[in-house]
Design an enzyme around this catalytic site. Sequence first.
Site, short mmCIF file in Angstrom:
data_model
loop_
_atom_site.label_atom_id
_atom_site.label_comp_id
_atom_site.label_asym_id
_atom_site.label_seq_id
_atom_site.Cartn_x
_atom_site.Cartn_y
_atom_site.Cartn_z
N THR A 3 0.82 -1.21 0.00
CA THR A 3 0.00 0.00 0.00
C THR A 3 0.86 1.27 0.00
O THR A 3 2.00 1.24 0.47
CB THR A 3 -0.90 0.00 1.26
OG1 THR A 3 -1.43 1.30 1.46
CG2 THR A 3 -0.11 -0.35 2.52
N ASP A 4 0.29 2.36 -0.48
CA ASP A 4 1.01 3.64 -0.42
C ASP A 4 1.06 4.19 1.02
O ASP A 4 1.80 5.12 1.31
CB ASP A 4 0.35 4.68 -1.35
CG ASP A 4 -1.08 5.02 -0.99
OD1 ASP A 4 -1.67 4.34 -0.11
OD2 ASP A 4 -1.65 5.95 -1.59
N GLU A 5 0.26 3.57 1.92
CA GLU A 5 0.19 4.11 3.28
C GLU A 5 1.52 3.94 4.03
O GLU A 5 1.75 4.59 5.05
CB GLU A 5 -0.97 3.48 4.05
CG GLU A 5 -2.28 3.68 3.31
CD GLU A 5 -3.54 3.41 4.11
OE1 GLU A 5 -3.49 3.43 5.34
OE2 GLU A 5 -4.59 3.20 3.47
N TYR A 22 -1.78 -0.41 10.97
CA TYR A 22 -1.91 -1.09 9.66
C TYR A 22 -0.71 -0.79 8.77
O TYR A 22 -0.05 -1.70 8.27
CB TYR A 22 -3.21 -0.65 8.96
CG TYR A 22 -3.24 -0.98 7.48
CD1 TYR A 22 -3.24 -2.31 7.05
CD2 TYR A 22 -3.27 0.03 6.51
CE1 TYR A 22 -3.25 -2.62 5.69
CE2 TYR A 22 -3.29 -0.28 5.16
CZ TYR A 22 -3.27 -1.60 4.76
OH TYR A 22 -3.29 -1.91 3.40
N LYS A 74 2.30 -3.23 7.32
CA LYS A 74 2.57 -3.42 5.87
C LYS A 74 4.01 -3.00 5.56
O LYS A 74 4.69 -3.65 4.76
CB LYS A 74 1.58 -2.62 5.02
CG LYS A 74 0.15 -3.13 5.03
CD LYS A 74 -0.03 -4.52 4.46
CE LYS A 74 0.17 -4.60 2.96
NZ LYS A 74 -0.16 -5.96 2.43
P1 NAD Z 1 -9.50 -7.41 2.26
O1 NAD Z 1 -9.50 -7.14 3.72
O2 NAD Z 1 -10.72 -7.16 1.46
O3 NAD Z 1 -9.10 -8.93 2.00
C1 NAD Z 1 -8.09 -9.59 2.71
C2 NAD Z 1 -8.22 -11.09 2.44
O4 NAD Z 1 -7.16 -11.75 3.16
C3 NAD Z 1 -9.54 -11.68 2.95
O5 NAD Z 1 -10.06 -12.58 1.98
C4 NAD Z 1 -9.14 -12.43 4.21
O6 NAD Z 1 -9.96 -13.58 4.46
C5 NAD Z 1 -7.71 -12.84 3.88
N1 NAD Z 1 -6.90 -13.03 5.10
C6 NAD Z 1 -6.79 -12.18 6.16
N2 NAD Z 1 -6.00 -12.71 7.09
C7 NAD Z 1 -5.57 -13.90 6.61
C8 NAD Z 1 -4.71 -14.91 7.10
N3 NAD Z 1 -4.13 -14.80 8.31
N4 NAD Z 1 -4.47 -16.00 6.33
C9 NAD Z 1 -5.05 -16.12 5.11
N5 NAD Z 1 -5.90 -15.21 4.60
C10 NAD Z 1 -6.15 -14.12 5.34
O7 NAD Z 1 -8.26 -6.61 1.70
P2 NAD Z 1 -8.06 -5.90 0.28
O8 NAD Z 1 -8.58 -4.53 0.37
O9 NAD Z 1 -8.53 -6.79 -0.78
O10 NAD Z 1 -6.47 -5.79 0.25
C11 NAD Z 1 -5.69 -6.84 -0.30
C12 NAD Z 1 -4.23 -6.46 -0.20
O11 NAD Z 1 -3.99 -5.26 -0.93
C13 NAD Z 1 -3.74 -6.20 1.22
O12 NAD Z 1 -2.44 -6.74 1.35
C14 NAD Z 1 -3.73 -4.70 1.34
O13 NAD Z 1 -2.75 -4.27 2.26
C15 NAD Z 1 -3.38 -4.30 -0.08
N6 NAD Z 1 -3.90 -2.98 -0.51
C16 NAD Z 1 -5.20 -2.64 -0.33
C17 NAD Z 1 -5.66 -1.40 -0.79
C18 NAD Z 1 -7.11 -1.01 -0.66
O14 NAD Z 1 -7.46 0.13 -0.99
N7 NAD Z 1 -8.02 -1.89 -0.23
C19 NAD Z 1 -4.78 -0.52 -1.41
C20 NAD Z 1 -3.44 -0.88 -1.58
C21 NAD Z 1 -3.02 -2.14 -1.13
P1 TYD Z 2 -10.71 4.16 4.37
O1 TYD Z 2 -11.66 3.74 3.32
O2 TYD Z 2 -10.80 3.51 5.73
O3 TYD Z 2 -9.24 3.99 3.76
P2 TYD Z 2 -7.80 4.46 4.35
O4 TYD Z 2 -7.96 4.88 5.75
O5 TYD Z 2 -7.01 3.20 4.24
O6 TYD Z 2 -7.35 5.55 3.43
O7 TYD Z 2 -10.84 5.72 4.58
C1 TYD Z 2 -10.69 6.62 3.51
C2 TYD Z 2 -10.81 8.03 4.07
O8 TYD Z 2 -12.15 8.24 4.55
C3 TYD Z 2 -9.89 8.28 5.25
O9 TYD Z 2 -9.43 9.63 5.20
C4 TYD Z 2 -10.79 8.10 6.46
C5 TYD Z 2 -12.15 8.57 5.96
N1 TYD Z 2 -13.33 7.91 6.55
C6 TYD Z 2 -14.37 8.68 7.08
O10 TYD Z 2 -14.33 9.93 7.05
N2 TYD Z 2 -15.44 8.04 7.63
C7 TYD Z 2 -15.52 6.68 7.69
O11 TYD Z 2 -16.53 6.14 8.24
C8 TYD Z 2 -14.46 5.90 7.13
C9 TYD Z 2 -14.51 4.40 7.17
C10 TYD Z 2 -13.38 6.56 6.57
#
Ligand code: NAD
Ligand code: TYD
Length: 352
Positions: A132-134, A157, A161
Site C-alpha cells: 500500500t502507499d500508506e 496497519y 505493511k
Molecule cells: P481485504 O480485507 O478485502 O481482504 C483480505 C483477504 O485476506 C480476505 O479474503 C481475508 O480472508 C484474507 N486473510 C486475512 N488474514 C488472513 C490470514 N491470516 N491467512 C489467510 N488469509 C487471510 O483486503 P483488500 O482490500 O482486498 O487488500 C488486499 C491487499 O492489498 C492487502 O495486502 C492490502 O494491504 C493491499 N492494498 C489494499 C488497498 C485497498 O485500498 N483496499 C490498497 C493498496 C493495497
Molecule cells: P478508508 O476507506 O478507511 O481507507 P484508508 O484509511 O485506508 O485511506 O478511509 C478513507 C478516508 O475516509 C480516510 O481519510 C478516512 C475517511 N473515513 C471517514 O471519514 N469516515 C468513515 O466512516 C471511514 C470508514 C473513513
Amino acid sequence: MKKNILITGGAGFIGSHVVRLFVTKYLSYNIINLDALTYAGNLENLKDIDHCSNYFFEKVNILEADKLKQVFEKHQITDVIHLAAESHVDRSILSPLDFVYTNVIGTVNLLNTAKEFWKDDFSKHLFYHVSTDEVYGALGNTGFFTETTPYHPNSPYSASKASSDHFVRAYAETYHLQTVISNCSNNYGPYHFPEKLIPLFINNIINKKPLPVYGDGLYTRDWLFVKDHATAIDTVFHNGKINDTYNIGGFNEWKNIDLVKLLCKLMDEKLGRNEGESEQLITYVKDRPGHDRRYAIDATKINKELGWKPSVTFEEGLAQTIDWYLENTEWLNNVTSGAYEKYYDNMYANRG
Ligand code: NAD
Ligand code: TYD
C-alpha cells in the site's frame, strides 16, 4: 511456461478481482486461491469462476506454516502473489496485534515456505508482494509518493505493511529470493467490504443512515478502480523488474467531503431521490487518531517502464461501483448481517 500461482487473500476485495483476471485470462496457469476466510473473505466474491478447471481453493491461514508447506507441495507452487492481510486502518487502531500476526508474521511464514520450496533454483520463481502507499505516511498539500519516498508509517496497519515490505526486500537480499513489490493507492469497486469509506457510505445512503465523516472532512485520498489495480498487478507480475518496486495509482485525488458529496449526488439520481436528500445524512464525527492528511501516488514509473495506465475515469468507475451495489443487494445484506452490526456499533459508538 506452465505456472501454478498461489494467490493469497483471493477471497477478499482486491484478491477476488486478481483471481478472476488470472483464471479467465491465463487458461494455461493453475490459480490456487489460499484464504483463511476472515470476516473480509467471502467465496461469494468468486462464484462466477469457481467452476473453472484451472481454479483451486485452499482454506488456510498464513500463520499455519505446516499447512502452507502442504499447499506448496500439493499444487507444486511456482509463484506467489501475496494479498492476504488485515486491511482496515480503524480495526488496526483497535487491535494492532492482529495486524502484526497476519501482515508481518504471516508474510514471513509465506516467505520461509517459498524460500524452502524453491531453494534449488530461485531464478524460476517469483514472490510478488502487494502493498500500500500508506507505508509512506502522510503528504502535505503538495507533492507525490514516488518509489524512493522514505517509509514513514503512521498507523498500526501501515506499520505492519511497511514491516512486511522490509521482510520481502530482506529475503531478496539475504537469500536471493526473486521478489517484486507494488504499493497502490486506495481502491474502490465491486465486492469492497462496507467498512471502508466508499462502500460503507453507499450502504448507509441506501439505508438512509448517517454518513460519518471523520474530522474536518478535508483529508485527501487517491482513488483507483479495483479492476485497474488487478491489471497493474498482472503487468508487474509478468513484466516488472525483479527485486524492484512499483507505485500504482490513478492521479485521482479527492478530498473526502467532495467525494462524499459526489457520491450523494449520484446516489440520489440512481435512487430517484430529491436533489440534496442524501447530503443531509452527512455527519461530522470525531477524527481517527493518527489520521494521515493526504495520499497521492506518482505512477510515472509503471506507466513509462511497463506501459500500464488506468482504463476508466473516476466518474465511470464510481458509476459502475454504485450500479454494482444497487444490483447486488443480496451480497450487501449478507455481508452486513450478524457480526457486521456489532462491528459498526463498536466502531462508531464513541465518535458522536
Ligand atoms: P481485504 O480485507 O478485502 O481482504 C483480505 C483477504 O485476506 C480476505 O479474503 C481475508 O480472508 C484474507 N486473510 C486475512 N488474514 C488472513 C490470514 N491470516 N491467512 C489467510 N488469509 C487471510 O483486503 P483488500 O482490500 O482486498 O487488500 C488486499 C491487499 O492489498 C492487502 O495486502 C492490502 O494491504 C493491499 N492494498 C489494499 C488497498 C485497498 O485500498 N483496499 C490498497 C493498496 C493495497
Ligand atoms: P478508508 O476507506 O478507511 O481507507 P484508508 O484509511 O485506508 O485511506 O478511509 C478513507 C478516508 O475516509 C480516510 O481519510 C478516512 C475517511 N473515513 C471517514 O471519514 N469516515 C468513515 O466512516 C471511514 C470508514 C473513513
